[in-house]
Design an enzyme around this catalytic site. Structure first.
Site, PDB file in Angstrom:
ATOM      1  N   ASP A 248       0.824  -1.202   0.000  1.00 32.96           N
ATOM      2  CA  ASP A 248       0.000   0.000   0.000  1.00 32.96           C
ATOM      3  C   ASP A 248       0.863   1.259   0.000  1.00 32.96           C
ATOM      4  O   ASP A 248       2.091   1.207  -0.005  1.00 32.96           O
ATOM      5  CB  ASP A 248      -1.004  -0.008   1.158  1.00 32.96           C
ATOM      6  N   LYS A 270      -4.072   3.292  -1.249  1.00 31.35           N
ATOM      7  CA  LYS A 270      -5.293   4.083  -1.152  1.00 31.35           C
ATOM      8  C   LYS A 270      -4.933   5.483  -0.689  1.00 31.35           C
ATOM      9  O   LYS A 270      -4.029   5.676   0.114  1.00 31.35           O
ATOM     10  CB  LYS A 270      -6.268   3.468  -0.151  1.00 31.35           C
ATOM     11  N   ILE A 306      -3.978  -2.566  13.270  1.00 31.96           N
ATOM     12  CA  ILE A 306      -4.316  -1.265  13.847  1.00 31.96           C
ATOM     13  C   ILE A 306      -4.644  -0.315  12.702  1.00 31.96           C
ATOM     14  O   ILE A 306      -3.751   0.196  12.013  1.00 31.96           O
ATOM     15  CB  ILE A 306      -3.177  -0.709  14.724  1.00 31.96           C
TER      16      ILE A 306
END
Length: 464
Positions: A248, A270, A306
């Site tokens: 990511d 993202k 998390i």
């Protein structure tokens, strides 16, 4: 090669140690760990060494050395600071053709002790022939980090089935090929992941000739906050054996470079309000790649559990029966706060800490503001940069002082780290003044004041 590496079976054999001090104790510990029976000769023997001798079932002789002390011993250790005595022990042992080691005197030795990496039954010895023992220890230290402790369990698994495999494959080349497949495949992966029962079941099936499962495995790996040095050993090992890496936006290029060079890399990052790949599609992609028999690393910034949606991904894997491992990473709150010199808890300032998502939904945040303004706690907001004006406004409105210390940590733990400190009242202003961008962590609480004297890492950027 000055010394031939050999492994000596000392179990139940008597070993003579001449000397009763710290040097003798260090050598005696190694000897006792190998199952030998100690005979220690010295006018005085320190307490810890005495206990070790008793535990080994050996004997202590409280006097000076005598040549007859060598009787019945298969190995001799001279561990005193008396050079003439050490030389005498060496001569006596050589005359009897008994192996002898004189501590820190390679010229008097017929055997020397290597630096040892113990993953019993797997044992690795590193030696410089006595010329550079510090270098040998440094190499051992590197090996300790590279070789997981579970390799010993893997070797133990192989030992339990060694004879069975030998009977199945009388040809040595066939046996070698069999074990190479075991140690480089899914069976080893299961054992190294702590799934010993499953590894044994798979090995039994392989011995029985059952076809191996075609499904690969997914490794959900936390990449930490940015500094490659903060990766765990397991994360690095799995990254270097992956066939495919899905990563990511928060994974630093320096971390991605540590993945296996020929692994396929797939970006699934993202940004706020701009999902390059929808989460459901990522989940399906992980399943599809694993069903192709591939080892897939899902590399996620920070810790996958998390605010990383790791739970959703492994739920999908579990639903399809895909094997997976989860490797924790240092979450941004811990890493960035530490590198900014801000302890998240402190006896005088904060007895609790909260990790909170600051992500806005429909222009607002649905948070328990009354709880968040309680005293003596630190608040850490992830993804809170865009919603920062709302966060600060709501905290002040619900009773938190506008003068509460606060900090922005941009690109924490990296060479580009920037840290800006202020208060709840002016934190949004700092974002505009210094052109702060994501990834940025927001820390709110009295502990922020400690940065003035505890800051230690500045990266390449100025901080305020």
């Amino acid at each position: 090669m000055e010394f031939l590496p050999l492994f000596h079976n000392l179990r139940g054999s008597r070993v003579l140690v001449v000397g009763g001090g710290e040097i003798a104790l260090r050598k005696s510990r190694l000897i006792a760990d190998a199952g030998a029976v100690l005979r220690v000769v010295a006018p005085e023997i320190e307490a810890q060494l005495s206990e070790l001798v008793v535990q080994s079932g050996g004997e202590m002789i409280l006097r000076g050395y005598s040549e007859c002390d060598l009787d019945g011993c298969v190995l001799i250790i001279a561990a005193t600071d008396d050079e003439p005595l050490n030389a005498q022990v060496s001569r006596d042992a050589r005359l009897r053709c008994v192996p002898v080691n004189v501590v820190d005197a390679p010229a008097l030795c017929t055997v020397i002790f290597p630096a040892i990496v113990d993953r019993s039954p797997l044992v690795i010895a590193v030696s410089s022939g006595g010329d550079a023992p510090v270098l040998a220890r440094l190499i051992r230290a590197k090996l300790e980090t590279w070789i997981p402790s579970s390799y010993g369990q893997l070797a133990g698994l192989a030992a339990r089935f060694r004879n069975q495999v030998k009977g199945l494959f009388p040809n040595v080349q066939q046996r070698r090929a069999f074990w190479e497949e075991v140690f480089q495949g899914a069976i080893a992966d299961r054992q190294l992941a702590g799934q010993g029962a499953e590894a044994e079941r798979m090995l039994i099936a392989k011995i029985a000739g059952e076809p191996p499962p075609e499904t690969g495995e997914v490794y959900l790996v936390g990449a930490g906050p940015g500094d490659p040095d903060l990766l765990t050993f397991r994360a690095l090992r799995l990254m270097q054996q992956a066939d495919v890496v899905l990563y990511d936006r928060l994974v630093a290029p320096t971390i991605l470079d540590l993945c296996r060079r020929d692994a396929e890399r797939v970006y699934v990052g993202k940004r706020r309000a701009e999902h390059a790949v929808p989460q459901e599609q990522i989940n399906q992609q992980l399943v599809a790649l694993a069903k192709q028999g591939k080892r897939v690393v899902r590399l996620k910034g920070g810790d996958p559990f998390i605010f990383g949606r790791g739970g959703e991904e492994i739920e999908e894997l579990a639903a399809h029966g895909i094997p997976f491992q989860v490797v924790p990473g240092i979450t941004a709150a811990s890493g960035c706060a530490a590198y900014a010199g801000i302890p998240l808890t402190h006896r005088d300032h904060a007895q609790s800490v909260r990790f909170i998502t600051g992500h806005l939904k429909n222009g607002t945040t649905d948070l328990p503001w009354s709880d968040l303004v309680a005293p003596a706690q630190t608040l850490v907001f992830y993804m809170g940069l865009i919603g920062l004006p709302v966060i600060c406004e709501q905290l002040i409105r619900h009773g938190r002082s506008a003068d509460t210390p606060a900090a922005l940590v941009e690109q924490g733990t990296t060479v580009n780290q920037r840290v800006f400190t202020g208060t709840l009242a002016n934190l949004p202003q700092l974002v505009a003044e210094h052109d702060v961008h994501a990834p940025t962590l927001v820390i709110i609480g009295e502990v922020v004041k400690l940065r003035e004297k505890l800051a230690w890492f500045e990266g390449a950027q100025a901080t305020l």
